[in-house]
Design a protein around this motif. Structure first.
Motif: not given
Ligand code: ADP
Ligand code: MG
Length: 488
Positions: A390, A393, A396, A399, A425, A427, A466, A471-472, A474-476
């Protein structure tokens, strides 16, 4: 108990606790009979436990060692010499007619343990003494087991090694009494002195309760509540007794020193017998046993073998791992938990993140399942790897959470699971750009708000992206893409 007035507005509550705790030994205190729970009645009984003549007691040195452990873990002074005494009384579950205990010269005196009060502050509660004694048998009056003609007696418990741990009258509320018991039990388990399982009768409590008008120079007359066998009952029974005494005093009456019984159904206390004095027990040194002599070197050896204690561990977690006092306390609730956290923190290199995962996710699940960490399939190394994934990165948090639940249930290697399930994740900018465009198009009004500078809308749009990526994403990366698209 009538009315729910607050007696403590007028009176100060004073509580002192006597705890009886079974020691974790293989055999009994003075006989070679095994200590086991759940055996058929009268199975684990030696002639000595039956009080048959011609058999002499031989002290179990392991019990002494555990007693010293308990004393050191609670900051007591262990005495170089203590004396076993006979406490004489008649009861069918005590075949010898006396209990071997310690009276005038106990194993240890003068310690303390620290409890946390409601307001976050902590307070030291004094320990008067710790002494070693044997348990009595059990009388069974339960009609499901006993016949109509009478009660049954099970002597498996007769002679099981006990510590009696007596507190000073330092506790000021039923909540403090419960906090003290929880802390004491945690310390005894931590130091491997006892399993202290209340349901098995390995940790039992008598509560002494009195009231006095605030500021009064002397303590009031106390009563003693016997054999409270759960934390809930301890609190309830003390409350009931406080109300009973307050009503008596309010009406101009006086409390009479007595042994009380707590009626769980009615939530009231009633007098069981007027208090016996120690005189009634005709204590005298047991002529079959020499004084217990403990060499300084033996105390030092026990001290050296003692694990780092909860308070020290907590202070170290605060110092070395940058945890708050509150978080450090949660992670030192049991030795297994503290060991687990420390191992995971070390192997991941992300101490703070591991702490957060434990506090937020692992502890919540343990609490829900009523388990301790060592009763799950989760290995410290697995949590460390998951947190590293996590933090790096590659997965997430969204996940990782269900994966953690699975690791707790079945164990496994987080890296392999992530690969097998395709949870890596996303990206991939192209993919995320496309998803972001779709979300913006489908939520034009929100997108306008974000363009006007509203933060809440941005979080909503992130949530939508997301969702589209299971949900996979990458939030950033998602945040950056959305911000760029909407704010340029
Ligand atoms: P005993 O062995 O006869 O029960 P102790 O003197 O050993 O008597 O005291 C037992 C417990 O009672 C201790 O925990 C002590 O702190 C507590 N205690 C003594 N006096 C009071 C009081 N006035 N109010 C509440 N608790 C008390
Ligand atoms: Mg007592």
């Amino acid at each position: 108990m009538t009315g729910r007035a607050q007696p403590h507005a007028k009176y100060e509550v004073v509580i002192g606790l006597e705890v009886h705790v079974h020691l974790r030994t293989e055999s009994k205190l003075f006989s070679p009979a095994p200590v086991r729970y759940g055996d058929p009645p009268n199975h684990d009984v030696h002639p000595l436990d039956l009080g048959l003549p011609g058999v002499l007691p031989v002290l179990n040195r392991r019990a002494v060692e555990l007693g010293i452990r308990a004393a050191l873990a609670t900051h007591c002074k262990v005495h170089p010499q203590s004396v076993f005494a006979r406490k004489n009384y008649f009861y069918p579950d005590l075949p010898k007619g006396y209990q071997i205990s310690q009276f005038e010269e106990p194993l240890a005196t003068g310690g303390w343990i620290e409890i946390e009060c409601g307001d976050g502050a902590s307070r030291k509660i004094g320990l008067t003494r710790i002494h070693i004694e044997e348990d009595a048998g059990k009388s069974i009056h339960d009609s499901a087991v006993a016949s109509a003609e009478g009660s049954h007696i099970d002597l498996n418990r007769a002679g099981v090694p006990l510590l009696e741990i007596v507190s000073e009258p330092d506790l000021r509320s039923p909540e403090e009494a419960a906090a003290y018991l929880r802390k004491l039990r945690a310390i005894l388990r931590w130091a491997d002195v006892s399993d202290a399982d209340m349901e098995k009768g390995q940790f039992r409590c008598d509560a002494n309760v009195s009231l006095r008008v605030h500021g009064a120079p002397q303590l009031g007359t106390r009563t003693e509540l016997k054999n409270l066998n759960s934390f809930r009952f301890v609190e309830e029974a003390i409350w009931a007794e406080i109300h009973r005494q307050a009503e008596l005093l309010d009406a101009g009456g006086a409390v009479v020193q007595a042994t009380m019984h707590y009626d769980e159904g009615r939530r009231t206390t009633r007098v069981m017998r007027l208090k016996e004095n120690s005189d009634d027990y005709r204590y005298f040194p047991d002529p079959d046993l020499v004084p217990l002599v403990i060499a300084e070197a033996e105390i030092d050896a026990v001290r050296a073998a003692l694990p780092e204690l909860p308070e020290d561990r907590r202070a170290r977690f605060e110092r070395e791992h940058g945890l708050s006092a509150y978080d450090a306390r949660l992670l030192t609730e049991s030795r297994a938990l503290a060991d687990f956290y420390e191992a995971a923190a070390q192997s991941s290199g992300h101490a703070k993140a591991v702490a957060n995962w434990m506090l937020r996710d692992v502890l919540a699940q343990l609490k829900e399942q009523g388990r301790d960490i060592d009763e799950t399939a989760l290995a410290p190394d697995a949590l460390a790897k998951l947190v590293a994934l996590v933090e790096g990165g590659r997965v997430t948090a969204a996940s990782a959470r269900p994966l953690l639940a699975e690791l707790m249930e079945r164990g496994g290697d987080p890296e392999a699971l992530v690969r097998e399930r395709g949870l890596e994740a996303v990206s991939d900018t192209g993919l995320l750009e496309a998803a972001a465009d779709e979300v913006i198009a489908a939520n034009a009004a929100v997108a306008d708000q974000v363009r006007a500078g509203e933060e809440k809308g941005l979080n909503f749009l992130m949530g939508q992206v997301m969702k589209r990526t299971q949900g996979k994403a990458n939030p950033k990366a998602v945040r950056e893409i959305l911000a760029r698209k909407l704010r340029g």
